[in-house]
Design a protein around this motif. Structure first.
Motif, short mmCIF file in Angstrom:
data_model
loop_
_atom_site.label_atom_id
_atom_site.label_comp_id
_atom_site.label_asym_id
_atom_site.label_seq_id
_atom_site.Cartn_x
_atom_site.Cartn_y
_atom_site.Cartn_z
N VAL A 202 29.19 23.32 -23.40
CA VAL A 202 27.73 23.40 -23.30
C VAL A 202 27.15 22.03 -22.97
N LYS A 203 27.65 21.01 -23.63
CA LYS A 203 27.15 19.66 -23.35
C LYS A 203 27.45 19.25 -21.92
N SER A 204 28.68 19.57 -21.46
CA SER A 204 29.05 19.23 -20.08
C SER A 204 28.17 19.98 -19.07
N SER A 205 27.91 21.24 -19.34
CA SER A 205 27.05 22.02 -18.42
C SER A 205 25.65 21.46 -18.38
N LYS A 206 25.11 21.11 -19.54
CA LYS A 206 23.78 20.51 -19.56
C LYS A 206 23.75 19.19 -18.80
N SER A 207 24.82 18.40 -18.95
CA SER A 207 24.87 17.13 -18.23
C SER A 207 24.94 17.35 -16.72
N THR A 208 25.72 18.35 -16.31
CA THR A 208 25.81 18.66 -14.87
C THR A 208 24.47 19.12 -14.31
N ILE A 209 23.80 19.95 -15.08
CA ILE A 209 22.48 20.42 -14.64
C ILE A 209 21.51 19.25 -14.52
N GLN A 210 21.59 18.35 -15.48
CA GLN A 210 20.71 17.19 -15.44
C GLN A 210 21.00 16.31 -14.24
N ASN A 211 22.30 16.14 -13.96
CA ASN A 211 22.67 15.31 -12.80
C ASN A 211 22.22 15.95 -11.49
N LEU A 212 22.37 17.26 -11.43
CA LEU A 212 21.94 17.96 -10.21
C LEU A 212 20.43 17.89 -10.04
N GLU A 213 19.72 17.99 -11.15
CA GLU A 213 18.27 17.88 -11.05
C GLU A 213 17.84 16.48 -10.64
N ASN A 214 18.57 15.49 -11.12
CA ASN A 214 18.23 14.11 -10.76
C ASN A 214 18.65 13.77 -9.33
N SER A 215 19.65 14.47 -8.82
CA SER A 215 20.13 14.21 -7.46
C SER A 215 19.23 14.97 -6.48
N SER A 216 18.27 14.29 -5.89
CA SER A 216 17.28 14.93 -5.03
C SER A 216 17.89 15.41 -3.73
N ASN A 217 18.88 14.71 -3.20
CA ASN A 217 19.45 15.09 -1.91
C ASN A 217 20.12 16.45 -1.97
N GLN A 218 20.91 16.65 -2.98
CA GLN A 218 21.60 17.93 -3.09
C GLN A 218 20.61 19.08 -3.31
N VAL A 219 19.60 18.81 -4.10
CA VAL A 219 18.60 19.85 -4.32
C VAL A 219 17.86 20.17 -3.03
N LEU A 220 17.52 19.14 -2.31
CA LEU A 220 16.83 19.36 -1.04
C LEU A 220 17.71 20.08 -0.04
N ASN A 221 18.99 19.72 -0.04
CA ASN A 221 19.92 20.41 0.87
C ASN A 221 19.99 21.89 0.55
N PHE A 222 20.12 22.17 -0.73
CA PHE A 222 20.21 23.57 -1.13
C PHE A 222 18.92 24.32 -0.78
N LYS A 223 17.81 23.69 -1.05
CA LYS A 223 16.54 24.34 -0.73
C LYS A 223 16.38 24.57 0.77
N PHE A 224 16.84 23.59 1.55
CA PHE A 224 16.71 23.74 3.01
C PHE A 224 17.58 24.90 3.52
N TYR A 225 18.83 24.95 3.08
CA TYR A 225 19.71 26.03 3.54
C TYR A 225 19.20 27.40 3.09
N LYS A 226 18.69 27.42 1.87
CA LYS A 226 18.15 28.69 1.38
C LYS A 226 16.92 29.11 2.18
N SER A 227 16.05 28.14 2.47
CA SER A 227 14.86 28.48 3.26
C SER A 227 15.23 28.91 4.67
N MET A 228 16.24 28.27 5.27
CA MET A 228 16.67 28.68 6.62
C MET A 228 17.28 30.08 6.58
#
Length: 774
Positions: A292-318
């Motif tokens: 659970v702690k590792s999953s929360k940390s991964t989620i936090q890292n993904l949220e802090n990583s703007s590039n990956q989030v933007l990439n995902f949002k872009f592919y999803k929007s396309m």
């Protein structure tokens, strides 16, 4: 210990012969058991066969006890039913069932059998020898007196020849040797009611005590049988609650000794197992906490990583955008096809009207002139009879020609030749109908995408979406082969813009001036700015769009709408086709090459059809065409110039179609087959030289650019011979200026050898300079 008498077939028959209990079911099933029980009660002795009655008592008792256990929950109901007279039938059936189960009891164990026999002996009173002897004497006396054994228990039975002072006399005859009556003696209603009442009273008094004993015996017997079956199957029942329940009823099962040490040892073992289980659960719990702690940390890292989030949002929007775009186009393509088909059908109908009118007018005018020539040959003074339809058609033709002459005079065009007009005028009523139909189609055309957002119907916005993808993620863009998908996505939208496009009209917009063409070029140019632009596949988008969308539509116009006799339509079609056939000739795409070949084949096929159907140059006698104002001469002149017009239109394709194809169509099929024959039939003079000049002017200069040529192409040999023949005729006359024109024509078509020979033959030295200039 008293032993149970062995049950044999003979004894069963004796029972049925000695008492009413077995014979009665044939007559009255409900009273059979009652009569069997009433015998000893009324007589004090067994009514027939003491041994049988004595042996039957334990079995009957057993049967009654088992029946009670099987229906233990209905004990009160059964007692009430017995009072109604039907209780003895189940008792007899229980006895019958018990006979099969008693065999299982005997095979279970010897101890069980002996104990049961002792219990039954204590419960059932077996008569002694004196009682049995008295019963035998009574039966013999009854036999001696009446010679038959009465079925009525109240009467005595007789047996002859019985030996005394013996327990089992040897002189006694067997029961099966005697005649046994199977029909019971009829009884009165009073007797039957008395027997039933006595049986019910006896049963009521014995039920309560006997049933309880028999039920306990039967339950213990079933428990022992269950223990035996469980042991036979070798199933460990030590840890089963069900086996413990069974064991407490078994007397032969012994439990292991139990003391405090054993209990303590077992409790310690159990405690150890529980502690181990608890420790394993704690380890799993700690592991889950870490996950659970590792999953929360991964989620936090993904949220802090703007590039990956933007990439995902872009592919999803396309993905969502492309899905919506495809859904929109799938829905609208049906309407586009309907509007496109309606406009195409309207243009085809208009083209067919012009073509049919021209052919009908040619047919009627030719027939009229033929009749006129025939009348002239017969030299009759009667008037020529013309039907109303032909007269109306001739008037229509002359009316349109007069309108065209007036229009040319107003425009100052005085060099026009009769027969070179397209003759595509419509009446005002037909023109209004055509415009109304086109207006309705275009009105429906505007409504197709009026409810669609610009992002899904504007080609520029669609290409911008894919351009963003290409700029941000070029690798995934090219790996997805978007350059192959874009032409398919744009196909419905381009067809939508081409609905009102007519490449045969003079004022039609060119392909390069269309918005979609400009947008695609900009999209390709932006891709070329990147590195390694020669390897980018986006360069093929425009050529693919043209091959998949433009060429099929252009081919439909060529096959069904284009009129090769119309110079304006041919010129406009060549202008639209030049961009397709020239500017994209370097593309190596097989699909595009196939589209070009289909377009060229359709063009050649349509021109062949025009030569076969529309070219007609009649040949009249010289007397009929000498007068230039005669109807025959005018008609022949119009048809010649119409054929020459088609010849010119065919050779306009010289830069787009292969040379051999054009030479075969223009020179082989049209010039040599129609035009030369018409010139040979004409009177030599300035008009013939003028026509020859027009023919030579139509020939492409590209065919004669080789300076080493001294002879012309083979297909022009007939034309050259006609020119030489005309020059010879004109050289002997006063008209010598036309000879120079003929020599210039020979020089232009590279027939230099023939020109030099003619000059030397007729000593035209002043014309040698013309050849030297070439």
């Amino acid at each position: 210990m008293a032993h149970r008498p062995k049950r044999t077939f003979r004894q069963r028959r004796a029972d049925s012969s000695d008492s009413d209990s077995t014979q009665e079911p044939f007559a009255e099933p409900g009273a059979s058991g009652e009569q069997a029980d009433l015998g000893p009660a009324e007589e004090g002795l067994p009514s027939g066969g003491g041994r049988a009655e004595a042996a039957e008592l334990p079995r009957r008792a057993r049967g009654r006890g088992r029946g009670r256990v099987w229906a233990s929950s209905r004990h009160a109901a059964r007692a009430a039913a017995r009072l109604d007279g039907g209780s003895d039938v189940p008792d007899k059936e229980d006895g019958t069932h018990h006979s099969s189960e008693s065999k299982d009891d005997q095979s279970s164990s010897s101890n069980t059998s002996s104990s049961l026999e002792e219990e039954f002996t204590s419960l059932v009173n077996i008569p002694d020898a004196a009682f049995i002897q008295a019963a035998y004497r009574k039966r013999e006396l009854a036999r001696a007196q009446e010679d038959y054994i009465s079925l009525d228990v109240k009467h005595a039975f007789t047996i002859s020849g019985m030996k005394k002072n013996t327990e089992y006399p040897e002189s006694e005859t067997d029961d099966h040797e005697n005649i046994i009556p199977f029909t019971p003696k009829p009884q009165t209603l009073r007797q039957k009611m008395a027997e039933k009442t006595a049986t019910r009273n006896e049963e009521t008094s014995e039920d309560s005590e006997e049933d309880k004993k028999y039920q306990d015996i039967w339950e213990e017997q079933q428990m022992r049988k269950a223990i035996k079956i469980t042991k036979g199957r070798e199933i460990d029942l030590s840890h089963s609650s069900e086996s413990q329940t069974v064991k407490k009823f078994g007397a032969s099962i012994s439990f292991p000794p139990v003391n405090l040490e054993i209990i303590k040892k077992q409790l310690n073992t159990r405690l150890t197992l529980l502690q181990d289980t608890h420790r394993s659960h704690l380890r799993e719990y700690e592991k889950y906490i870490e996950d659970v702690k590792s999953s929360k940390s991964t989620i936090q890292n993904l949220e802090n990583s703007s590039n990956q989030v933007l990439n995902f949002k872009f592919y999803k929007s396309m993905k969502v955008y492309v899905e919506n775009l495809i859904d929109c186009l799938n829905e609208k393509i049906i309407n586009i096809q309907e509007i496109e088909s309606a406009m195409h059908a309207l243009l085809v109908k208009q083209a067919m009207i012009f073509m049919k009118r021209r052919q009908d007018e040619l047919k009627h005018e030719s027939a009229y002139l033929q009749e006129l020539s025939r009348k002239a040959e017969t030299s009759t003074n009667r008037s020529l009879a013309i039907d109303e339809k032909t007269q109306w058609i001739l008037e229509e033709i002359e009316s349109r020609r007069a309108q065209r002459r007036q229009a040319r005079v107003l425009s100052g065009n005085c060099t026009h030749q009769e027969g070179t007009s397209s003759d595509d005028e419509l009446s005002p009523a037909d023109m209004m109908d055509l415009q109304k139909s086109q207006g309705d189609i275009l009105q429906d055309h505007k409504k197709i995408f009026e409810d669609v957002h610009d992002d899904f119907c504007n080609i520029q916005n669609i290409l911008l979406k894919f351009q963003q993808w290409r700029e941000k993620f070029p690798c995934s863009y090219y790996e997805a082969f978007i350059s192959l998908c874009i032409p398919k996505l744009l196909n419905p939208l381009i067809r939508f813009q081409l609905i009102d496009w007519n490449p045969l009209k003079f004022d039609s917009i060119g392909l390069k001036q269309m918005p979609w063409f400009t947008y695609i070029e900009e999209f390709i140019d932006s891709s070329m700015e990147e590195s390694k632009k020669e390897n980018r596949s986006d360069k093929k988008i425009l050529s693919t769009v043209i091959s998949k969308t433009i060429i099929p539509r252009l081919t439909d116009f060529v096959e069904f709408i284009w009129d090769p006799l119309s110079t304006s339509q041919t010129t406009n079609l060549i202008t639209q086709s030049r961009m397709i056939l020239e500017e994209h000739s370097t593309c190596e795409n097989e699909v595009i090459s196939k589209g070009k070949q289909d377009l060229i084949k359709s063009i050649v096929s349509r021109m062949k059809k025009a030569i076969d159907d529309d070219v007609f140059i009649p040949l009249y006698p010289m007397s009929a065409v000498e007068n230039r104002m005669s109807p025959h001469s005018k008609f022949q002149e119009r048809q010649f110039w119409s054929g020459l017009k088609l010849f010119r239109n065919i050779l306009l394709w010289n830069e787009l179609l292969p040379e051999d194809t054009l030479q075969e169509l223009g020179l082989g099929k049209l010039l040599n087959r129609y035009l030369i024959i018409a010139l040979l039939n004409a009177i030599p003079g300035p008009d013939v030289v003028k026509k020859c000049n027009q023919i030579a002017a139509c020939l492409p200069e590209k065919w004669f650019q080789n300076s080493a040529m001294r002879t012309s192409i083979p297909q022009l040999e007939n034309f050259i011979q006609f020119l030489l023949q005309s020059a010879r005729k004109l050289s002997t006359s006063e008209i010598r200026d036309e000879v120079k024109e003929i020599i210039l024509i020979l020089v232009k078509i590279k027939a230099l050898n023939q020109a030099e020979s003619f000059i030397e033959e007729y000593h035209l030295d002043h014309l040698k300079s013309v050849i030297k200039e070439v």
